[in-house]
Design a protein around this motif. Structure first.
Motif, mmCIF file in Angstrom:
data_model
loop_
_atom_site.group_PDB
_atom_site.id
_atom_site.type_symbol
_atom_site.label_atom_id
_atom_site.label_comp_id
_atom_site.label_asym_id
_atom_site.label_seq_id
_atom_site.Cartn_x
_atom_site.Cartn_y
_atom_site.Cartn_z
ATOM 1 N N PRO A 173 7.755 -56.975 74.885
ATOM 2 C CA PRO A 173 8.100 -56.316 74.117
ATOM 3 C C PRO A 173 9.529 -55.557 73.336
ATOM 4 N N LEU A 174 10.070 -55.469 72.703
ATOM 5 C CA LEU A 174 11.087 -54.790 72.381
ATOM 6 C C LEU A 174 10.911 -52.812 72.849
ATOM 7 N N VAL A 175 9.915 -52.764 71.498
ATOM 8 C CA VAL A 175 9.163 -51.120 71.433
ATOM 9 C C VAL A 175 8.626 -51.105 72.844
ATOM 10 N N THR A 176 8.777 -49.738 74.156
ATOM 11 C CA THR A 176 8.326 -49.791 75.747
ATOM 12 C C THR A 176 7.856 -48.802 75.365
ATOM 13 N N THR A 177 8.212 -47.194 74.202
ATOM 14 C CA THR A 177 8.055 -45.569 74.943
ATOM 15 C C THR A 177 7.199 -45.135 73.808
ATOM 16 N N ALA A 178 6.737 -44.180 74.049
ATOM 17 C CA ALA A 178 6.238 -43.298 72.997
ATOM 18 C C ALA A 178 7.259 -42.367 72.320
ATOM 19 N N LEU A 183 17.225 -42.191 68.215
ATOM 20 C CA LEU A 183 16.400 -43.572 69.405
ATOM 21 C C LEU A 183 17.655 -43.754 70.746
ATOM 22 N N THR A 184 19.116 -44.520 70.185
ATOM 23 C CA THR A 184 20.128 -44.974 71.126
ATOM 24 C C THR A 184 20.691 -44.160 72.246
ATOM 25 N N GLY A 185 21.041 -42.557 70.752
ATOM 26 C CA GLY A 185 22.154 -41.516 72.010
ATOM 27 C C GLY A 185 22.601 -41.671 71.139
ATOM 28 N N ALA A 186 23.364 -42.091 69.903
ATOM 29 C CA ALA A 186 24.358 -41.823 69.313
ATOM 30 C C ALA A 186 24.499 -41.250 67.386
ATOM 31 N N ILE A 187 24.480 -40.469 67.474
ATOM 32 C CA ILE A 187 24.944 -39.858 66.865
ATOM 33 C C ILE A 187 25.818 -39.900 66.465
ATOM 34 N N GLY A 188 26.265 -39.487 64.876
ATOM 35 C CA GLY A 188 27.992 -39.884 64.234
ATOM 36 C C GLY A 188 27.901 -39.095 63.477
ATOM 37 N N PRO A 189 28.205 -37.816 62.449
ATOM 38 C CA PRO A 189 27.999 -37.437 61.311
ATOM 39 C C PRO A 189 30.055 -38.046 60.393
ATOM 40 N N GLU A 190 30.476 -38.587 60.940
ATOM 41 C CA GLU A 190 31.364 -39.177 60.660
ATOM 42 C C GLU A 190 31.398 -40.185 60.360
ATOM 43 N N GLU A 191 30.892 -40.797 60.810
ATOM 44 C CA GLU A 191 30.917 -42.791 60.531
ATOM 45 C C GLU A 191 30.404 -42.800 58.425
ATOM 46 N N VAL A 192 29.853 -42.592 58.560
ATOM 47 C CA VAL A 192 29.434 -42.661 57.355
ATOM 48 C C VAL A 192 30.267 -41.959 56.087
ATOM 49 N N ALA A 224 3.714 -52.994 74.500
ATOM 50 C CA ALA A 224 4.029 -52.409 75.941
ATOM 51 C C ALA A 224 3.289 -51.465 76.051
ATOM 52 N N GLU A 225 2.875 -50.775 75.411
ATOM 53 C CA GLU A 225 1.994 -49.301 76.402
ATOM 54 C C GLU A 225 1.018 -49.619 77.345
ATOM 55 N N ARG A 226 0.582 -51.161 77.076
ATOM 56 C CA ARG A 226 -1.074 -51.509 77.846
ATOM 57 C C ARG A 226 0.172 -52.092 79.308
#
Length: 424
Positions: free
Chosen positions: A359-364, A403-412, A204-206
C-alpha cells in the motif's frame, strides 16, 4: 555534533558507533592514529584517547563527507569491539571532543531537515525498524524508497500549475496572454488520483497493526489452552477453576507473514463477582471488535462472516481432528487438529491482507492529509467563484506540502512567473 550506538546493546561481537555533524571529520582525526581512510572505505585503525593517547581499541573506520551521507552532514562510523568497556571508553573520548549523545530519532530528523528524506520516508523508516513480519517489511521498505514522495511531488506539481492558472486569472485578467480555460475537469482528475491512492489505507492499517483474533466462549471451554497451543508457549494460566482469566490477554502471532494478535478473553457467563463481570464486559467488547472470533461456544452469537466455531478437547470426545462443516475439531492438549487450524488461519489472514504491491498510504497522518486535500480539490472543482476556488486550491496544496514536509509559499509565485511571463 552527535553520536550514538547504532547497533545492539553490549556485549556483542561488534558495536557500531555513529557520528554526525560539522566537525566530525576533525574529531575522528583526533581519535585515529594514522591517516584517515578515503570516503566510504572501511579501514582498520587504532582508536586513541585524544588527550592521553591511550589505546582504546582497534576498529574499522568509515567516513561519509557531506552532503553524500544519510543526514546530509559529515558522518562517520566506528566499528569497534562490542564490549561494554570499549563502547564506554570511546563514548567518553567523543564527549571530550565536544560531541554529545544523540536524542531518539535525531539522525533521521537531521536527514529530513537537510532534505535527504521527506516525512513519508521518515515514517517508513520508523516502520521498517519495528517490522516484525514479512508484510510489514515489504510495506515499509517500499515507502522508505520514496514511492509516496514521488507521487506527492507529482500531485503538487500539477496543483501548482492549477493554482498558478487560477491566481493569474484573478490578478492579471486584463492581460491578453492569460488563458480563461475551465480548470474544473483537471482539478477533479487530480482529486480522483489522490482518492485512488487513499483506497490502500485500510490495508496498510491492517499490515501495520495486524489482525485481531478473539478466542471466546464459556468458562472451562479450553480457551486459554488453545491460546497457549497456537502461541506455542505458556502465555495464559490454565486451571479447572471457572473465571481464572479475568482480563484480556494479548499474544502476537505471525500468520504467513501477516501480523496478528490473539486475544484470550474471560469466560462468557453470568457472575456476581464485580471483577469477573468487568472482565466479561471487556471480553464481549474485544470480541465484537475483532476481525475473527474463534468461538468455543455455546454462548453469545457472533457474526458468521467473522466467526470460526472450534470444538476443543476432542481427545476426550473421540471426534476426528480437522475442519469440516465450518467447525475446527482440535485438542489443545494433544495437538490434534492444530496444524489444520493454523493452515486455515493463514489462508484467512492472506484473504484479509493479500500479497501484491504494498500500500501507498501507510499512516493515519498521511490518510488524513490526503483525504483533506482531495476534499478541498472537489470543492475547488465545483466552485464557480474564482476567489473561493483559489482558496480551496491553496488549502489542498498546503495539505500536500504537510504530507512531505515541503511547504513553500514562494513556489506559486515562481510558477506564475515562469508560465505567464509576468513582470514585463
Amino acid at each position: 555534533m552527535i553520536f550514538a550506538l547504532s547497533s545492539g546493546l553490549p556485549p556483542a561481537g561488534v558495536a557500531v558507533i555513529r557520528l554526525s555533524g560539522a566537525g566530525v571529520l576533525a574529531a575522528v582525526r583526533a581519535l585515529v592514529a594514522g591517516p584517515l581512510p578515503p570516503p566510504r572505505t572501511a579501514m582498520l585503525r587504532s582508536i586513541r584517547h585524544p588527550e592521553s593517547r591511550a589505546l582504546l581499541d582497534r576498529a574499522l573506520v568509515l567516513l561519509f563527507p557531506a552532503p553524500h551521507s544519510f543526514t546530509g552532514e559529515d558522518m562517520a562510523e566506528l566499528h569497534c569491539h562490542g564490549a561494554p568497556a570499549v563502547v564506554s571508553a570511546i563514548s567518553q573520548a567523543l564527549i571530550a571532543l565536544g560531541l554529545r549523545p544523540a536524542e531518539p530519532g535525531e539522525f533521521t530528523r537531521r536527514a529530513f531537515r537537510n532534505g535527504r528524506i521527506d516525512l513519508t520516508q521518515a515514517e517508513a523508516l520508523a516502520d521498517l525498524l519495528s517490522a516484525e513480519t514479512e508484510a510489514q517489511r515489504e510495506q515499509a521498505l517500499a515507502n522508505a524508497g520514496g514511492r509516496l514522495r514521488q507521487l506527492a511531488e507529482g500531485w503538487r506539481g500539477t496543483l501548482l500549475g492549477l493554482r498558478a492558472a487560477t491566481e493569474a486569472g484573478l490578478d492579471f485578467a486584463d492581460e491578453g496572454d492569460v488563458s480563461a480555460e475551465d480548470l474544473s475537469p483537471a482539478i477533479a482528475r487530480l482529486a480522483d488520483e489522490i482518492a485512488a491512492a487513499l483506497a490502500s489505507a485500510p490495508l496498510a492499517e491492517r499490515i501495520r497493526h495486524g489482525l485481531t483474533i478473539a478466542v471466546a466462549g464459556p468458562p472451562n471451554a479450553g480457551k486459554s489452552s488453545l491460546v497457549n497451543a497456537l502461541a506455542a508457549r505458556e502465555v495464559a494460566i490454565v486451571t479447572p477453576v471457572p473465571g481464572t482469566t479475568r482480563d484480556v490477554i494479548e499474544v502476537h502471532l505471525e500468520l504467513g507473514g501477516v501480523p496478528a494478535t490473539l486475544l484470550d478473553t474471560a469466560g462468557l457467563r453470568e457472575s456476581d463477582d464485580p471483577v469477573e463481570r468487568e472482565g466479561i464486559a471487556r471480553a464481549r467488547a474485544r470480541a465484537a471488535q475483532a476481525d475473527l472470533v474463534l468461538d468455543l461456544g455455546p454462548g453469545p452469537a457472533f457474526a458468521e462472516d467473522r466467526r470460526l466455531r472450534v470444538r476443543n478437547r476432542i481427545d476426550e470426545t473421540g471426534e476426528a481432528p480437522g475442519l469440516r462443516g465450518g467447525v475446527a475439531f482440535v485438542s489443545a492438549r494433544t495437538g490434534a487438529g492444530l496444524e489444520a487450524l493454523r493452515a486455515w488461519l493463514v489462508a484467512w489472514a492472506r484473504t484479509r491482507v493479500p500479497r501484491g504491491e504494498p500500500p501507498l498510504v501507510t499512516t493515519a497522518r498521511q490518510a488524513a492529509l490526503l483525504a483533506e486535500a482531495a476534499a478541498r480539490l472537489r470543492e475547488a472543482a465545483a466552485e464557480p467563484d474564482p476567489v473561493l476556488r483559489a482558496e480551496s486550491l491553496r488549502e489542498a496544496a498546503h495539505g500536500l506540502g504537510k504530507l512531505t514536509g515541503a511547504i513553500g509559499p514562494e513556489e506559486v509565485l515562481g510558477e506564475i512567473f515562469s508560465r505567464f511571463c509576468i513582470g514585463k
